[in-house]
Design a protein around this motif. Structure first.
Motif, PDB file in Angstrom:
ATOM      1  N   ALA A   1      66.598  21.575 -10.818  1.00 31.14           N
ATOM      2  CA  ALA A   1      66.797  22.127 -12.161  1.00 31.14           C
ATOM      3  C   ALA A   1      65.525  22.797 -12.664  1.00 31.14           C
ATOM      4  O   ALA A   1      65.564  23.892 -13.245  1.00 31.14           O
ATOM      5  N   LEU A   2      64.404  22.160 -12.417  1.00 28.28           N
ATOM      6  CA  LEU A   2      63.124  22.711 -12.845  1.00 28.28           C
ATOM      7  C   LEU A   2      62.798  23.987 -12.075  1.00 28.28           C
ATOM      8  O   LEU A   2      62.349  24.986 -12.665  1.00 28.28           O
ATOM      9  N   SER A   3      63.047  23.979 -10.763  1.00 29.67           N
ATOM     10  CA  SER A   3      62.815  25.177  -9.951  1.00 29.67           C
ATOM     11  C   SER A   3      63.637  26.351 -10.462  1.00 29.67           C
ATOM     12  O   SER A   3      63.143  27.480 -10.581  1.00 29.67           O
ATOM     13  N   GLY A   4      64.910  26.087 -10.751  1.00 31.46           N
ATOM     14  CA  GLY A   4      65.779  27.146 -11.227  1.00 31.46           C
ATOM     15  C   GLY A   4      65.290  27.756 -12.522  1.00 31.46           C
ATOM     16  O   GLY A   4      65.343  28.984 -12.704  1.00 31.46           O
ATOM     17  N   GLN A   5      64.788  26.922 -13.428  1.00 30.79           N
ATOM     18  CA  GLN A   5      64.288  27.443 -14.694  1.00 30.79           C
ATOM     19  C   GLN A   5      63.008  28.249 -14.493  1.00 30.79           C
ATOM     20  O   GLN A   5      62.836  29.324 -15.080  1.00 30.79           O
ATOM     21  N   LEU A   6      62.125  27.770 -13.651  1.00 28.67           N
ATOM     22  CA  LEU A   6      60.845  28.455 -13.462  1.00 28.67           C
ATOM     23  C   LEU A   6      61.000  29.761 -12.700  1.00 28.67           C
ATOM     24  O   LEU A   6      60.153  30.653 -12.833  1.00 28.67           O
ATOM     25  N   ARG A   7      62.051  29.890 -11.927  1.00 25.81           N
ATOM     26  CA  ARG A   7      62.279  31.161 -11.233  1.00 25.81           C
ATOM     27  C   ARG A   7      62.587  32.296 -12.212  1.00 25.81           C
ATOM     28  O   ARG A   7      62.477  33.473 -11.879  1.00 25.81           O
ATOM     29  N   ARG A   8      62.953  31.918 -13.443  1.00 27.31           N
ATOM     30  CA  ARG A   8      63.190  32.931 -14.473  1.00 27.31           C
ATOM     31  C   ARG A   8      61.876  33.408 -15.068  1.00 27.31           C
ATOM     32  O   ARG A   8      61.856  34.408 -15.756  1.00 27.31           O
ATOM     33  N   GLY A   9      60.825  32.692 -14.894  1.00 33.00           N
ATOM     34  CA  GLY A   9      59.434  32.847 -15.286  1.00 33.00           C
ATOM     35  C   GLY A   9      59.100  34.082 -16.118  1.00 33.00           C
ATOM     36  O   GLY A   9      59.968  34.825 -16.500  1.00 33.00           O
ATOM     37  N   PRO A  10      57.788  34.250 -16.340  1.00 37.18           N
ATOM     38  CA  PRO A  10      56.670  33.499 -15.769  1.00 37.18           C
ATOM     39  C   PRO A  10      56.414  32.137 -16.416  1.00 37.18           C
ATOM     40  O   PRO A  10      55.657  31.319 -15.898  1.00 37.18           O
ATOM     41  N   TYR A  11      57.065  31.895 -17.563  1.00 31.97           N
ATOM     42  CA  TYR A  11      56.871  30.629 -18.258  1.00 31.97           C
ATOM     43  C   TYR A  11      58.190  29.872 -18.380  1.00 31.97           C
ATOM     44  O   TYR A  11      59.240  30.359 -17.952  1.00 31.97           O
ATOM     45  N   MET A  12      58.133  28.700 -18.967  1.00 31.98           N
ATOM     46  CA  MET A  12      59.323  27.867 -19.045  1.00 31.98           C
ATOM     47  C   MET A  12      60.462  28.555 -19.794  1.00 31.98           C
ATOM     48  O   MET A  12      61.635  28.387 -19.456  1.00 31.98           O
ATOM     49  N   LEU A  13      60.116  29.349 -20.789  1.00 29.25           N
ATOM     50  CA  LEU A  13      61.129  30.054 -21.570  1.00 29.25           C
ATOM     51  C   LEU A  13      61.135  31.539 -21.265  1.00 29.25           C
ATOM     52  O   LEU A  13      61.458  32.363 -22.112  1.00 29.25           O
ATOM     53  N   GLY A  14      60.760  31.888 -20.056  1.00 37.64           N
ATOM     54  CA  GLY A  14      60.761  33.294 -19.674  1.00 37.64           C
ATOM     55  C   GLY A  14      59.404  33.929 -19.911  1.00 37.64           C
ATOM     56  O   GLY A  14      58.395  33.465 -19.400  1.00 37.64           O
ATOM     57  N   ASP A  15      59.374  34.986 -20.722  1.00 43.64           N
ATOM     58  CA  ASP A  15      58.131  35.713 -20.949  1.00 43.64           C
ATOM     59  C   ASP A  15      57.246  35.059 -21.995  1.00 43.64           C
ATOM     60  O   ASP A  15      56.091  35.448 -22.156  1.00 43.64           O
ATOM     61  N   ARG A  16      57.761  34.084 -22.723  1.00 37.48           N
ATOM     62  CA  ARG A  16      57.025  33.516 -23.854  1.00 37.48           C
ATOM     63  C   ARG A  16      56.322  32.217 -23.483  1.00 37.48           C
ATOM     64  O   ARG A  16      56.959  31.263 -23.015  1.00 37.48           O
ATOM     65  N   PHE A  17      55.027  32.162 -23.702  1.00 41.16           N
ATOM     66  CA  PHE A  17      54.249  30.943 -23.511  1.00 41.16           C
ATOM     67  C   PHE A  17      54.401  30.067 -24.745  1.00 41.16           C
ATOM     68  O   PHE A  17      54.235  30.526 -25.873  1.00 41.16           O
ATOM     69  N   THR A  18      54.726  28.784 -24.530  1.00 40.31           N
ATOM     70  CA  THR A  18      54.906  27.845 -25.639  1.00 40.31           C
ATOM     71  C   THR A  18      54.226  26.518 -25.317  1.00 40.31           C
ATOM     72  O   THR A  18      53.670  26.330 -24.237  1.00 40.31           O
ATOM     73  N   ALA A  19      54.325  25.603 -26.268  1.00 38.12           N
ATOM     74  CA  ALA A  19      53.792  24.261 -26.055  1.00 38.12           C
ATOM     75  C   ALA A  19      54.428  23.595 -24.847  1.00 38.12           C
ATOM     76  O   ALA A  19      53.812  22.740 -24.202  1.00 38.12           O
ATOM     77  N   ALA A  20      55.662  23.985 -24.518  1.00 35.93           N
ATOM     78  CA  ALA A  20      56.314  23.408 -23.340  1.00 35.93           C
ATOM     79  C   ALA A  20      55.518  23.701 -22.075  1.00 35.93           C
ATOM     80  O   ALA A  20      55.502  22.889 -21.140  1.00 35.93           O
ATOM     81  N   ASP A  21      54.839  24.826 -22.045  1.00 33.35           N
ATOM     82  CA  ASP A  21      54.069  25.177 -20.848  1.00 33.35           C
ATOM     83  C   ASP A  21      52.787  24.364 -20.734  1.00 33.35           C
ATOM     84  O   ASP A  21      52.330  24.087 -19.622  1.00 33.35           O
ATOM     85  N   VAL A  22      52.214  23.976 -21.858  1.00 32.14           N
ATOM     86  CA  VAL A  22      51.071  23.056 -21.794  1.00 32.14           C
ATOM     87  C   VAL A  22      51.527  21.727 -21.204  1.00 32.14           C
ATOM     88  O   VAL A  22      50.881  21.159 -20.316  1.00 32.14           O
ATOM     89  N   LEU A  23      52.655  21.236 -21.690  1.00 27.78           N
ATOM     90  CA  LEU A  23      53.205  19.970 -21.203  1.00 27.78           C
ATOM     91  C   LEU A  23      53.513  20.041 -19.706  1.00 27.78           C
ATOM     92  O   LEU A  23      53.064  19.198 -18.914  1.00 27.78           O
TER      93      LEU A  23
END
Length: 214
Positions: free
Chosen positions: A139-161
């Motif tokens: 599940a995590l791999s599938g989400q990150l393949r949408r990258g570059p960040y957890m929510l796509g193009d937007r860097f958020t606090a989720a990426d620090v975590l």
């Protein structure tokens, strides 16, 4: 009402609280740092158990409000400083996915990784909070393949975590070195805040080891 400047973080180097310290740096958030020497057992002393009876870091005080649990701390801090843009607003279409992946970390990823580390069989499918470790990693791999960040193009606090979590767990060979994981770790941990806090933590850890006679 507590101001945004009235934040105290209880921290120990090279622990989960390192991510909270990186987040504070990313947010540009003023704060007071209370450092615990875990090698000396300070997290189990009455003074800190009065703050967090679990004897764990991170914990923060925001005014008189105590917040423990890593994900709760991340959500609280990122929402507290909306100008930093690290948390989608309530009416942002990314808010739901943001919450999903923040909570997925604590509800699925950590339990799975602990079972992997201890070489334990997961609970029966109907009782397991995460199903299987392979399903979590997929599940995590599938989400990150949408990258570059957890929510796509937007860097958020989720990426620090997640940047911290994957760097540690892949480093300890608890999570497979999938290309999407390795690329993501390199991308996120290259941010200046990670290098800054890593260097500070190295100094703190050395001082703690010396003080504890380790």
């Amino acid at each position: 009402m507590a101001s945004n400047r009235d934040i105290t973080l209880f921290h120990s180097p090279n622990t989960r609280s390192t991510g909270a310290l990186i987040l504070l740096d990313e947010l540009g958030a003023p704060h007071t740092l209370k450092v615990l020497n875990m090698k000396a057992g300070e997290q189990r002393q009455p003074a800190y158990l009065a703050i967090n009876p679990m004897g764990k870091v991170p914990a923060i005080l925001h005014g008189d409000a105590l917040i423990t649990e890593q994900v709760a701390i991340f959500l609280h801090l990122a929402d507290l400083f909306p100008e930093a843009g690290l948390a989608p607003a309530l009416d942002d279409p990314l808010r739901g996915p943001y919450l999903r992946w923040m909570v997925f970390y604590s509800s699925c990823f950590e339990p799975a990784v602990v079972d992997v580390a201890l070489k334990r069989e997961p609970a029966p499918q109907a009782m397991s909070p995460y199903g299987s470790a392979e399903a979590v990693f997929d599940a995590l791999s599938g989400q990150l393949r949408r990258g570059p960040y957890m929510l796509g193009d937007r860097f958020t606090a989720a990426d620090v975590l997640w940047g911290m979590a994957l760097a540690w767990t892949v480093g300890f060979q608890l999570v497979p070195e999938r290309p999407e994981f390795m690329d993501y770790i390199a991308r996120v941990t290259a941010r200046p805040s990670f290098a800054k806090v890593k260097a500070q933590d190295a100094e703190r850890a050395a001082a703690h080891a010396a003080a504890a006679g380790a």
